[in-house]
Design a protein around this motif. Structure first.
Motif, mmCIF file in Angstrom:
data_model
loop_
_atom_site.group_PDB
_atom_site.id
_atom_site.type_symbol
_atom_site.label_atom_id
_atom_site.label_comp_id
_atom_site.label_asym_id
_atom_site.label_seq_id
_atom_site.Cartn_x
_atom_site.Cartn_y
_atom_site.Cartn_z
ATOM 1 N N ARG A 52 -2.215 91.741 -57.412
ATOM 2 C CA ARG A 52 -2.347 90.875 -59.260
ATOM 3 C C ARG A 52 -4.058 90.146 -58.953
ATOM 4 O O ARG A 52 -4.508 89.445 -57.874
ATOM 5 C CB ARG A 52 -1.853 89.609 -59.150
ATOM 6 C CG ARG A 52 -0.144 90.023 -59.764
ATOM 7 C CD ARG A 52 0.697 88.752 -59.392
ATOM 8 N NE ARG A 52 0.112 87.885 -60.222
ATOM 9 C CZ ARG A 52 0.418 86.630 -60.172
ATOM 10 N NH1 ARG A 52 1.354 85.636 -58.821
ATOM 11 N NH2 ARG A 52 -0.319 85.905 -61.009
ATOM 12 N N ALA A 54 -7.490 87.879 -60.784
ATOM 13 C CA ALA A 54 -7.677 87.152 -62.684
ATOM 14 C C ALA A 54 -9.139 86.986 -62.026
ATOM 15 O O ALA A 54 -9.716 86.175 -60.827
ATOM 16 C CB ALA A 54 -6.833 85.912 -62.233
ATOM 17 N N ASP A 82 -2.594 94.721 -61.406
ATOM 18 C CA ASP A 82 -1.961 93.973 -62.630
ATOM 19 C C ASP A 82 -3.224 92.744 -63.494
ATOM 20 O O ASP A 82 -3.749 91.935 -61.810
ATOM 21 C CB ASP A 82 -0.757 93.294 -62.870
ATOM 22 C CG ASP A 82 0.329 94.133 -62.613
ATOM 23 O OD1 ASP A 82 0.349 94.747 -62.637
ATOM 24 O OD2 ASP A 82 1.067 93.322 -61.696
ATOM 25 N N GLU A 84 -5.272 89.351 -64.674
ATOM 26 C CA GLU A 84 -5.074 88.895 -65.282
ATOM 27 C C GLU A 84 -6.529 87.869 -66.135
ATOM 28 O O GLU A 84 -7.458 87.390 -65.317
ATOM 29 C CB GLU A 84 -3.906 87.720 -64.810
ATOM 30 C CG GLU A 84 -2.634 87.944 -64.904
ATOM 31 C CD GLU A 84 -2.223 86.986 -63.177
ATOM 32 O OE1 GLU A 84 -2.375 85.733 -63.565
ATOM 33 O OE2 GLU A 84 -1.390 87.213 -62.773
ATOM 34 N N GLN A 98 -0.178 77.697 -61.443
ATOM 35 C CA GLN A 98 0.290 78.872 -60.423
ATOM 36 C C GLN A 98 0.258 78.456 -59.501
ATOM 37 O O GLN A 98 1.041 79.026 -57.822
ATOM 38 C CB GLN A 98 -0.498 79.938 -60.625
ATOM 39 C CG GLN A 98 -0.216 81.038 -61.520
ATOM 40 C CD GLN A 98 -1.441 81.657 -62.097
ATOM 41 O OE1 GLN A 98 -2.346 82.067 -61.859
ATOM 42 N NE2 GLN A 98 -0.777 82.488 -63.109
ATOM 43 N N PRO A 105 -2.412 84.420 -58.058
ATOM 44 C CA PRO A 105 -2.665 86.389 -57.810
ATOM 45 C C PRO A 105 -3.527 86.451 -56.460
ATOM 46 O O PRO A 105 -3.329 85.417 -55.849
ATOM 47 C CB PRO A 105 -3.576 86.894 -58.999
ATOM 48 C CG PRO A 105 -3.755 85.685 -60.281
ATOM 49 C CD PRO A 105 -2.771 84.350 -59.764
ATOM 50 N N ASP A 106 -3.479 88.034 -55.771
ATOM 51 C CA ASP A 106 -4.067 88.174 -55.273
ATOM 52 C C ASP A 106 -5.284 87.936 -54.333
ATOM 53 O O ASP A 106 -5.927 87.359 -53.333
ATOM 54 C CB ASP A 106 -3.896 89.356 -54.379
ATOM 55 C CG ASP A 106 -1.919 90.170 -54.613
ATOM 56 O OD1 ASP A 106 -1.456 89.501 -53.587
ATOM 57 O OD2 ASP A 106 -1.616 90.647 -55.392
ATOM 58 N N SER A 329 -0.547 86.077 -51.083
ATOM 59 C CA SER A 329 -0.910 87.165 -51.015
ATOM 60 C C SER A 329 -0.494 87.845 -49.733
ATOM 61 O O SER A 329 -0.141 87.789 -48.806
ATOM 62 C CB SER A 329 -2.282 87.529 -51.301
ATOM 63 O OG SER A 329 -2.017 88.811 -51.192
#
Length: 441
Positions: A52, A54, A82, A84, A98, A105-106, A329
């Protein structure tokens, strides 16, 4: 014998029929192998590494970042990414919960004003072991890569860099009786030129962002806005505050710079700036803002270095933003490989074209120069020239810096309105800033 034959035929049919069913039976679908997908395809899908990522930004940034993500997936079919993204303010509002839930996210895009907070809270991975291995930085200036360090720990890799300078209309300057910006110009020369510009019926600039340029001024004296620990201001002599902001207020009072009232009315509105309207010579700002300004001005423009003395001590490469890997992550190595791709892939950087700052890799800068517009080339050349004269960046702004910056901006407005003297404002700022920063002890 006939009974035995019939039994064997029944056994054979039981094995043959499912194989002939083409995976369309209920049993095949439940195993995810329906709709014509082979067992191997399903295994491959299960084996994919999912990342992920972002970031914040506008539509242009979203578009080319998605192109780069797609290209990376094409070259690395074992990876699924993915994405964001959001506007700047919304991005941080989304990231905060989050982070609280350990579901970041990673890979996250980090701003210099937030990276200390996220690192301090244990939410970012130390990238030291990845630098030079998964993330190649052989042709990156040490002053640049070190901008991602906090207390000597590498928490971010800059996506690109910017540098401060004066962006101006050379023809308007000549109309004011000044042929060019002097090489190695000083603060006194700046003030002299500003007064000549005023006498010609123009204004010199739109003043300077208080925190950014006061910090630069302090660096020319071997100091900084914050101390190393982020627990107090980084200078002791309030005469430096009075000197810097006293000069800026004097230029406003003498009409070489627009009034504070006008500055407040036009703040953040590029189209209303004096240079765009043809009544101002230039603007003090970051190099990554030049291309947009030049397009709005729609006249030939140039970039000049910051003022001195000791410009080399004050100047530094500012990371436009960072890529960071989050501590929770599960795919840190793959995340590092993606960051390396971003920094070192030529085709990816032809899409980026310095939109996230001038690339940090020397070979990438050289490889994509033919893809740039003339204003973009001016920025690349300017940053390259200034990089050779820059010094290491001061520590990133500490937790609480937004409140400190707001206090400074408010006091500078009061100085410019004539409501308080620079000396009085200096004392007030010290008291307010240190009260905020003391919370970091």
């Amino acid at each position: 014998m006939r009974k035995k034959t019939a039994v064997w035929l029944l056994v054979v049919l039981l094995f043959i029929l499912p194989a002939c069913s083409g995976g369309g039976s209920a049993g095949g679908a439940s195993n995810g192998e329906g709709n014509g997908k082979s067992a191997q395809e399903n295994t491959d899908k299960k084996d994919k590494t999912t990342l992920r990522i972002a970031w914040w930004g506008g539509d242009k940034r979203h578009e080319y970042t998605q192109q780069i993500v797609d290209k990376y997936q094409e070259l690395n079919p074992h990876v699924k990414i993915d994405v964001e993204y959001a506007a700047f303010d919304d991005y941080w509002k989304k990231l905060a919960p989050q982070a609280a839930a350990n579901q970041l996210p990673d890979i996250v895009q980090m701003d210099i004003s937030y990276i200390v907070q996220y690192a301090k809270n244990g939410q970012l991975e130390d990238l030291t072991s990845y630098i030079g291995d998964q993330i190649k930085v052989d042709d990156v200036n040490e002053n640049v890569i070190s901008t991602g360090k906090i207390n000597d720990v590498q928490y971010g890799v800059p996506t690109g860099v910017n540098v401060l300078g004066f962006q101006y209309d050379p023809e308007l300057l000549k109309k004011s009786g000044v042929d060019s910006i002097p090489e190695n110009w000083t603060w006194d020369q700046y003030e002299e030129i500003a007064l000549k510009v005023r006498d010609a019926g123009y204004v010199m600039d739109g003043s300077m962002a208080p925190d950014i340029f006061f910090h630069y001024f302090l660096r020319t004296h071997g100091l900084s806005l914050y101390n190393q620990e982020g627990t107090a201001l980084g200078y002791e002599d309030d005469a430096l505050f009075a000197e810097f902001f006293g000069r800026l207020a004097r230029l406003i009072k003498e009409g070489a710079v627009p009034s504070q009232e006008k500055l407040t009315q036009t703040k953040g509105i590029l189209e209303e700036s004096e240079i765009v309207k043809g009544s101002g010579v230039g603007v003090w700002q970051w190099s990554n803002q030049y291309v947009g300004l030049q397009a709005a001005v729609n006249r030939p423009m140039e970039l000049a270095p910051m003022t001195g003395p000791n410009m080399e001590k004050g100047l530094y490469m500012q990371p436009s933003m960072f890529w960071s890997i989050t501590s929770h992550s599960k795919n840190k190595e793959e995340a590092a490989k993606f960051i390396d791709f971003w920094i070192n892939d030529v085709e990816a950087n032809k899409w980026i074209k310095g939109e996230r700052g001038v690339p940090i890799s020397a070979s990438i800068k050289e490889a994509i120069v033919s893809e740039l517009s003339e204003p973009e080339k001016q920025v690349f050349d300017f940053v390259a020239a200034m990089e050779e004269k820059s010094s290491p960046m001061s520590p990133a702004p500490p937790v609480g810096s937004p409140q400190v910056i707001a206090s400074l901006a408010d006091l500078v407005e009061q100085i410019n309105y004539g409501q308080v003297t620079p000396e009085k404002a200096a004392a007030t700022f010290r008291q307010e800033a240190n009260a905020v920063l003391a919370n970091n002890k």
